[in-house]
Scaffold this active site. Structure first.
Site, PDB file in Angstrom:
ATOM      1  N   GLU A 238     -27.000   5.146  29.551  1.00  0.00           N
ATOM      2  CA  GLU A 238     -25.790   5.462  28.357  1.00  0.00           C
ATOM      3  C   GLU A 238     -26.406   5.995  26.987  1.00  0.00           C
ATOM      4  O   GLU A 238     -25.521   6.468  26.210  1.00  0.00           O
ATOM      5  CB  GLU A 238     -25.498   3.675  28.002  1.00  0.00           C
ATOM      6  CG  GLU A 238     -24.680   3.086  28.949  1.00  0.00           C
ATOM      7  CD  GLU A 238     -23.522   3.626  29.308  1.00  0.00           C
ATOM      8  OE1 GLU A 238     -22.648   4.584  28.304  1.00  0.00           O
ATOM      9  OE2 GLU A 238     -22.626   3.270  30.213  1.00  0.00           O
TER      10      GLU A 238
ATOM     11  N   SER B  40      -6.170 -48.493  45.561  1.00  0.00           N
ATOM     12  CA  SER B  40      -6.788 -50.091  45.150  1.00  0.00           C
ATOM     13  C   SER B  40      -7.791 -49.898  44.153  1.00  0.00           C
ATOM     14  O   SER B  40      -8.248 -50.954  43.712  1.00  0.00           O
ATOM     15  CB  SER B  40      -7.862 -50.264  46.659  1.00  0.00           C
ATOM     16  OG  SER B  40      -6.928 -50.530  47.611  1.00  0.00           O
TER      17      SER B  40
END
Length: 687
Positions: A94, A365
């Site tokens: 870059e 439950s």
């Protein structure tokens, strides 16, 4: 003919004037440039998104995340937490002269200008890392001269205000790597499941190539393009002397292992909790979304980062990433009401719905302890109360309606007491209980414990048929584990504005005593049996090395494990979003997640017994007769009661000559009960 001597003088005069003009222009340009540089140096840069966005902080004051609407979930890391190979690869491809230029690559810009003039289009550029950073932070990506001019000004400001390392660090934390990953840490974890510091040369070269075209060079969408780009970058690194040709060849041949696309890859801790807090701030506290997004607020929360990691790891370990089965975990400190951990699903990236808040799931439950607490609190029943576990047709609503529950697997235990019923999750016993004490009282008790969802006062309420949320269940069990004191469920401690001024602070409270401490403790002792031999939670008991009480729950569509220690009350749910039936194996995933989380979350906390309140009596009873045990009884069990509800008759089934004598060591005070619990702790520890 005489010469015209005036012409040379005129020419010299014009040259002197031109020289003076050029000198003046030069001075003016220098002054203007100096003024511009001075202006840019003193002029503040526009605020970056993360500088003005509000922040979410954990219980230790560390930043968890920022509140965003753009989907950017970054975890910024410093340069020393990024693999050197990744930094070198990025610079090689870059901006090779990054540490030499002052923000602009003049030769590269000249080449780009000539190329653009030849084509008549602005098709090429020579952007440095600083220019790219300026564009990503402050501008759009449109190709206009106006944007380029602004970019140049911002580039100069960045170079003046920050060091090269700081600019490079900002760039690597800002750049887009595709698929929603902003910054190298997010990208590294998304593609390879590892921190940026641990990237290899091959991995670094591949990642460094993605920002040029996040879609085109993504290994998820086009692996061939990604590998070709990787080769270019490796060659560039050889050219600048970062690596040798042999190293480049070896890296190019390396077969990379990518995480499957769509797997959990966010590096933001507690994304579901962040969204939950966002809702509280905007819906409950009256702070607008705009203020939350851009007001620079600091939102201090109750979340414990270590416990949150333990929760996320337990979910990751306990769930199948390839299945559509979903889950939720929420954990509350019973002593304060503070939410310490929250997981709303197994993969936030794939499903942002927070299942911890869903009020459409039947607890099954796992709701039974709330009913049994009601029974104990009314003193209409004790842990020794007996019902016959057998197929039963119940009549209710003045005999106008009937209800016939069944036990799982059609397994019926005959005459059993409450302790046995809780451990075995017996449905017949549960419905007998609610028929004895009344469904309305059970619904009232649930409301006292913090369950706000509407409950139907019918016999099936005993079996958890009215939907509630995991957060409500964790809150309710926190009251049981907190000696009957209900603390307000709290996620936000305080909010400050950008200047540190207090905007909101949670009220300090000692809680409300909604249940008699003795009743809560007696139920806790009964619920500990769920993790003992024969209990529905026994198969995960070996994982937990501390006193714990809880209850499992299973319906056709939902699996639950809700329980608590003195420090944490935790609800775990599993099920499908579309409400389809779950397999038995799916329903059993909740308990291991609960056990793994509880043990890891409290790994640095010594095991503690549940505090024994006043009003509790523990006595030895004969399990066959349910009466006080005598020295002649061959079997004795220690049972705990609310004072005044314990048996008063001694067992006479095993005495000789009609005489009975109490067990000499039968404890009549909490100290001996504590000694018994300490024996349990040693058993848990050595298990």
């Amino acid at each position: 003919m005489p010469r015209d001597l005036s012409k040379p003088k005129v020419k010299k005069h014009r040259l002197r004037r031109l020289a003076r003009l050029l000198a003046a222009l030069t001075i003016l340009l220098v002054l203007a440039a100096g003024a511009l540089l001075g202006y840019l140096y003193n002029k503040p840069l526009p605020p970056v998104g993360d500088d003005i966005r509000s922040r979410l902080l954990d219980a230790r004051g560390n930043v968890l995340a920022t509140f965003t609407t753009d989907g950017r979930s970054r975890t910024p890391v410093t340069l020393d937490k990024i693999a050197p190979e990744l930094i070198k690869a990025t610079l090689a491809v870059e901006d090779r002269k990054f540490f030499e230029h002052t923000g602009f690559d003049l030769k590269g810009m000249a080449r780009a200008v000539l190329a653009n003039l030849e084509t008549g289009e602005r098709s090429q550029g020579a952007s440095t890392l600083t220019q790219q950073l300026a564009r990503n932070l402050y501008l759009t990506h449109e190709k206009t001269w106006t944007r380029k001019a602004k970019e140049a000004l911002y580039t100069m400001q960045l170079e003046m205000k920050y060091s090269k390392d700081e600019i490079l660090n900002m760039y690597l934390n800002e750049i887009y790597y595709g698929h929603g990953a902003y910054g190298i840490e997010a990208a590294s974890r998304m593609y390879f499941g590892k921190a940026a510091a641990d990237l290899s040369l091959a991995e670094s070269a591949l990642l460094a190539g993605i920002p040029k075209g996040p879609t085109y060079y993504s290994p998820y969408t086009n692996l061939d393009n990604a590998k070709k780009r990787q080769g270019i970058i490796l060659s560039s690194m050889v050219q600048v002397g970062d690596i040798t040709a042999a190293q480049a060849e070896e890296a190019a041949r390396t077969v990379l292992s990518f995480k499957p696309q769509g797997e959990k890859n966010t590096v933001v801790l507690a994304p579901y909790f962040r969204d939950y807090v966002r809702g509280l701030v905007t819906d409950k506290l009256g702070i607008s979304s705009d203020e939350l997004e851009l007001g620079g607020l600091d939102v201090y929360t109750t979340l414990d980062p270590d416990m949150q990691r333990a929760a996320e790891e337990a979910v990751d370990k306990g769930m199948d990433s390839a299945s559509e089965l979903e889950t939720a975990l929420v954990s509350i400190d019973p002593r304060t009401g503070y939410i310490k951990a929250m997981v709303g699903g197994k993969n936030y990236r794939g499903n942002q719905f927070n299942h911890a808040l869903a009020t459409t799931r039947q607890p099954g439950s796992s709701f039974k302890p709330i009913m049994y607490l009601t029974a104990l609190s009314t003193k209409a029943m004790t842990g020794l109360s007996v019902f016959n576990s057998q197929p039963t047709l119940f009549h209710y609503d003045n005999n106008r309606k009937t209800y016939q529950p069944k036990n799982f697997g059609d397994k019926y235990l005959g005459e059993i007491n409450m302790r046995q019923a809780i451990a075995a999750s017996d449905n017949i016993y549960a419905v007998n209980t609610i028929m004895t004490i009344g469904a309305d009282q059970v619904a009232d008790m649930a409301a006292k414990l913090g369950i706000g969802s509407p409950l139907q006062s019918v016999p099936s309420l005993a079996l958890g048929t009215s939907p509630v949320s995991p957060l409500e269940m964790a809150s309710a069990f926190a009251v049981i584990g907190g000696s009957g004191i209900r603390q307000p469920v709290t996620a936000i401690l305080k909010i400050t504005d950008s200047k540190g001024n207090l905007v909101y602070e949670a009220a300090q409270t000692s809680g409300e005593q909604v249940v008699e401490p003795a009743a809560a403790y007696v139920l806790t002792r009964l619920m500990e049996g769920v993790f003992e031999s024969g209990g529905t939670g026994n198969r995960v008991a070996s994982i937990i090395k501390r006193p714990v009480a809880g209850k499992t729950g299973t319906t056709d569509t939902d699996g639950w494990m809700v329980g608590f220690t003195p420090e944490l009350s935790t609800a775990v749910w599993v099920g499908y979003d579309k409400g389809r039936d779950i397999a038995t194996a799916d329903g059993r995933r909740a308990a291991p997640i609960f056990a793994e989380f509880t043990e890891k979350a409290l790994s640095n906390v010594p095991p503690k017994i549940f505090p024994i309140p006043d009003g509790v009596v523990s006595v030895y009873i004969n399990p066959e007769s349910g009466k006080l045990a005598t020295a002649a009884c061959p079997e004795k069990e220690l049972e705990t009661f609310i004072s005044g509800t314990e048996p008063t008759e001694y067992c006479d089934e095993h005495s000789t000559g009609g005489e009975t004598a109490p067990v000499e060591e039968s404890p009549a005070d909490p100290a001996k009960e504590e000694h018994s619990l300490w024996s349990d702790i040693k058993r848990w520890w050595l298990n």
